[in-house]
Design an enzyme around this catalytic site. Structure first.
Site, short mmCIF file in Angstrom:
data_model
loop_
_atom_site.label_atom_id
_atom_site.label_comp_id
_atom_site.label_asym_id
_atom_site.label_seq_id
_atom_site.Cartn_x
_atom_site.Cartn_y
_atom_site.Cartn_z
N PRO D 9 40.51 44.38 29.85
CG PRO D 9 40.41 46.64 29.64
CD PRO D 9 39.88 45.44 29.20
CG ASN D 10 45.07 47.09 32.63
OD1 ASN D 10 46.39 46.81 32.07
ND2 ASN D 10 44.22 47.95 32.35
NE ARG D 17 44.81 46.45 37.29
CZ ARG D 17 43.52 46.56 37.10
NH1 ARG D 17 42.97 45.28 36.67
NH2 ARG D 17 42.71 47.56 36.90
CE1 TYR D 22 40.45 44.68 39.76
CE2 TYR D 22 42.50 46.11 40.30
CZ TYR D 22 41.20 46.06 39.54
OH TYR D 22 40.73 46.90 39.08
CG ASN D 71 35.90 41.47 35.07
OD1 ASN D 71 35.67 42.59 34.75
ND2 ASN D 71 36.48 40.88 36.12
CB ALA D 74 39.33 49.83 32.02
CG HIS D 77 33.83 51.72 34.29
ND1 HIS D 77 32.86 51.11 35.05
CD2 HIS D 77 34.83 51.13 34.74
CE1 HIS D 77 33.37 50.26 36.00
NE2 HIS D 77 34.56 50.32 35.80
CG ASP D 84 25.96 49.22 20.61
OD1 ASP D 84 25.15 49.36 21.45
OD2 ASP D 84 26.06 50.04 19.77
CD GLU D 95 28.44 44.52 34.44
OE1 GLU D 95 27.09 44.58 34.71
OE2 GLU D 95 29.08 45.53 34.53
CG HIS D 97 32.49 44.31 37.70
ND1 HIS D 97 33.63 44.74 36.90
CD2 HIS D 97 31.40 44.72 37.35
CE1 HIS D 97 32.77 45.27 35.76
NE2 HIS D 97 31.48 45.28 36.10
CB ILE D 98 37.68 41.00 40.91
CG1 ILE D 98 37.92 39.77 39.68
CG2 ILE D 98 38.44 40.56 42.11
CD1 ILE D 98 39.24 39.64 39.12
CB SER D 99 37.09 45.36 43.19
OG SER D 99 36.71 45.90 42.08
NE ARG D 104 38.66 49.68 42.39
CZ ARG D 104 39.28 49.16 41.22
NH1 ARG D 104 38.52 48.22 40.86
NH2 ARG D 104 40.33 49.57 40.84
NE ARG D 108 38.36 51.81 38.93
CZ ARG D 108 39.10 51.61 38.05
NH1 ARG D 108 39.00 51.00 36.92
NH2 ARG D 108 40.37 52.03 38.16
#
Lengths: 139, 139, 139, 139, 139, 139, 139, 139, 139, 139, 139, 139
Positions: D9-10, D17, D22, D71, D74, D77, D84, D95, D97-99, D104, D108
């Protein structure tokens, strides 16, 4: 230079109360000694058992005095109101404790004052107040 | 009268490290000023990044010196070993912090040193060390 | 370009220790392969079981090297001192883990390094180190 | 060799954003560069804001593709459903993640994906995706 | 009498997914057996990986059907939305789990469905569904 | 048969330190008595205040000795590094404590050693060490 | 086929006790109906308010009976002893609750039985017992 | 001026669902009254039970509309995805609740929306929506 | 010298119960060996599954016996009543566990006995009992 | 119609205090504007830094006024006494906050007022007060 | 009027057990004095160390007696079974404690009895029982 | 003999406030009855809503009165200041509550007064005050 010492709840009983923890001297006598030791500082003393009155006093002195020495006693651990007042004023506040709060009950390990004050000094008995005053002087 | 200042991990980088928090002075220069200010005190300085070496130093000085000023830095929050050493020795230890630990990360709000030391002083920058030395002098 | 790999406690036993989790290769052999693979990078390797010595090494290389690959092993989860060192230096640090720490004991899910490092890579076996080195190269 | 990048998402707003966190590039442009860089890999890209559609996509590709770069943003978490799904399929999932999620908000720091994925890479900006692809290549 | 079985995320992979935990049969085959066993009940089956679609389905059937058998799978532990839907409708809902959720990961011990459903049945493998249907019959 | 006793931080002060808790004998004298009592066992003694040196010693003796008696003292409660070392070696380790750790501060109730050692013995004063040695003998 | 129903504390008051939660029937009457319904099963009933007597009974029947239906009532939430007994025996145990424990006090949401039993059924009033017996029959 | 009201899961059942808490009016009727009351505002209404569709809608309107009134209902308490969307867009979002969430279950006291929205209004029944619209008008 | 061994719930099943954890010997056989090994000690053995009966037995023997070896089993982790009994009597009690409780479930890491007993010994299998008896002998 | 606005501690400093958070207007000026805007409402204003005086004022007005707008400021998060007073009186109370409390310190996320008030409005700056007054008017 | 005093575990040792906390009188003597003081009340006394027997006794007397004075001792803090029994019967139960439980260990601050009893009295030594009897008399 | 009853916040509304919990009598009427019942005791009554004024009153009477009956109401659960005052004075204080605090909200289960008072009595309605007075009389 004018500095005020603000004492919170039950500190008016100093010398009568749990003397094993707080010592046997009362604060008034000690305060006289402090005034003698620092003749060039205009030292003032205020005590209240009412949380909101301590907030009132901080507002009153907090924009004109050179320093505030605050022993919020029991309110140290619960009062967001006093901590907010400390942050709201412009005079620096130094937090003081007579006993070593970390060797006492768990609920005394939390300090709402912590993030708001300039610095804090604890565990030196009444001498904590002298060290707080020293902190306002040039090193 | 002999007093030792013991500094914990990363304090050797003072003046180079996160200067917004710790200030721009390095400790060696500050220490020279302290020696000038207190010519009658035999002041010593020790720094180590190793937890166990700080324990060793406390054992070495802790039965003969008149005072120990301890900034355990990061170990403040995790080291039971150093706290046990402080309790094991007979010389009084005063805990010192440069920054106000309560206005930083949560894990810095816990002090393992707390219940073991005589008193603690934090938030006054390098001046915290001077106040600690003052605490060993007659008021 | 010079990059150092710093390994924390018990990683000297790689290949001898819990091989179901950590694999059967020892780090020295793997390190030789890395040097062959990246002939243009000056690769160095350091290992210590002592928390404070890792702090010392970070101070020593942390202002001049181009990159640090850090597997703090057990200290990942407890060492504020190493995390403070990572923040105190100017070279970027990439955190590396051989196993997927999130599929192991709860106390390994906490990373004190987390907020201090540039990025982190875990779960790829020894290949995690190669990916960390890749992260310092132009993409 | 076919690898799919699945973004949660996002991430469709990348470049529009919170650019301080990001970065300013959008993902489509970056994806084109990746395809150029890895001409021999059949790279695919999928994005959805709907948790269950990510589960659907994982089911669809999870028994035939050679690698999945995920990725979950949200949903990382909170989503047991996606975790599953990762465990239910046979293709390895990495997995990304950008940041640096550990610098944060607290919520998170928890990763439901953690115990399910093969490995994880975070904090390198968009370059995290390249490193994830590297992890599927022979070292 | 009409009863619907609603299955949540990843249950479409039954027989393919973690067979040590969930068994080797797929749900479609099992559902056919159920229809044979209960010829007088109009049995329906719905599966979705999307939390909100399960909410939609509950709204659709929840005022006219005689019974709902719900295995919310991963959403059991996190979805307030589905629990609210269960409370919002008038048909009784029986919660079902194939495995014994209490002998698995901690996060599976929490059930958001718990306070909303009429009853719950778990740990009997696919047979949990039969018992749920039995619960709607006269004893 | 060769057995080594490894003592952690502050145990070198035994007999000088908090004698109400730890007793008045020093360890060296007690160790001599142990050697007399077990003439057929090659008994060795090592003490360090440095966490990493204890790890080093465990690595050194942990593949050839017949038994290790470990009193990690303060590190018992915090050191994942020592616990990892105990798991990494092949010699059995028995955890020993002089005092009853469960009747002391809360932070001493947690044992990182617990899941790694073969067994543990606490509360018998120095006699805990004798019982640990007994545990390595045939019953 | 022989199955025993074991009821824990206060269930002897069924029909007299908090009838809003537990209903108005007493268990003896219900048990007679069950025996009529399942003439081919040798059904037995045992009730005790004493935790240890429930352990005793589980030991007595737990290696020879075909099934145990256990409503440990209050002990469900606290008794490791009963849970250990369930794990120690070879007969399968099905956990039963009359009320929906998840819509009651927080301390009733924890089940020590959970990880030890084969399956659990709750919230169907006395009918929960019938469903438990059904679970032992061929589907 | 254009403002959109976005309603989350189960709010489509308003007037049918738990009327003691949510009142007896349905939202469509109320929405008509709002349009009459604010003829100069272009009011729009969107409802979805799917978390990700709410994210989609926020993306769609979040850079051009003048205001968003969001009642995320059950997702308020769990959805990082929606909160991230709120932060990602440029239009101000006002959080609305019909009931007083603080006098309901504990899990409704947590608001993931909290730190992301401009302001929040709760407890006034459907009138909460009118107040939210008022907040976008000049005071 | 008379010493009693008191065993708590489910220990009567030793040798039949979870033999991977508790070993294959039953306690009666082991007890005979102990009596042979210590001919000069009057050894007694008591077992009960009832918490209160263990309290009764402690009262009965706790003012006249020379030592009590207590394996409270499951009650170790929950029984304040037994712990109070241990504190109420004058005979020293040594806590014993067959398995290493710290490498098992979390709820077995808590010991209510801990602060009440003289010392504790765990993890040595049945040999833990011998070591406990040794602890009552002169070293 | 008579409505009173009651402001808690430090709100008398509005316009002087942390203006980045609370804005630059003082409350007296704002209050004058409110009176102009609502000429038909008898608007009153009361401020105190003393928790108990706010209780007193609530008692005084709480049975005769038509509405109370309460910004308990710091006491919001700690005062059971004020919350009890709100529940004890018959006039409806609307809770108001200037800043978005959920985007500030953790201890400001707890509201003791929450379950006691009719509704709450936060995050709109001084405009929160206007919206509270609107809530008492017919919609 | 008939009232029964029910004492829980270890209270049979009163006068022998931790006399600093519980005083030196035994309960039998005190009970005789109570009977003299209240000649018009039929006073009975029961003591058991077994949780379930206390449940049995509560069932036996709980529908016919006029009052029950219950000192559940250690079971106060853990027994849901006794609390359920108190709720299941119709006679009022008054909880009594000899010592001030709040000035003792943390685990004694929790009372499972609390929500079930009519009232509770603690800290007055044996006199707590007299006050409990007084509570059943007309004021 | 002189005894003072000190009532905390909102107790001045007794008879007007939440009568389902606190009963319908007001305290003044009840107090008159108490004076009639105990003609030989000099009974006094004080009520304040201000925490600090209760501290003041405790200081004033706490060295000369024979007994203090304190119902700190809401401050019971939060006031370290009042608890410190109770500890600072020499007169015994008995804590009183009208309702059974343990059957109400969670935050009312914590008593700061607990460890400071001589004893406490709760749940008997206004009769709790009579029992408190009885506790000061010879039994």
């Amino acid at each position: 230079m004018n500095i005020i010492i603000i004492n919170g709840p039950n500190l008016n009983l100093l010398g009568k109360r749990e003397t094993a923890i707080y010592g046997q001297g009362n604060f008034e006598d000690y305060f006289k000694l402090l005034k003698v030791k620092y003749p060039n500082i205009q030292l003032e003393y205020y005590q209240s058992n009412v949380e909101g009155e301590i907030v009132n006093k901080l507002h009153e002195v907090g924009f004109t005095y050179d320093g505030i020495v605050l022993n919020a006693a029991a309110y140290t651990h619960t009062s967001i109101a006093i901590a907010d007042a400390v942050k709201a004023i412009s005079t620096h506040v130094v937090e003081v404790h007579i006993s070593n709060v970390f060797s006492r009950e768990d609920f005394r390990h939390v300090s709402m004052m912590g993030p708001a004050v300039k610095g804090s000094i604890s565990g030196f008995g009444l001498d904590s107040y002298r060290l707080a005053i020293e902190s306002f002087l040039k090193s």
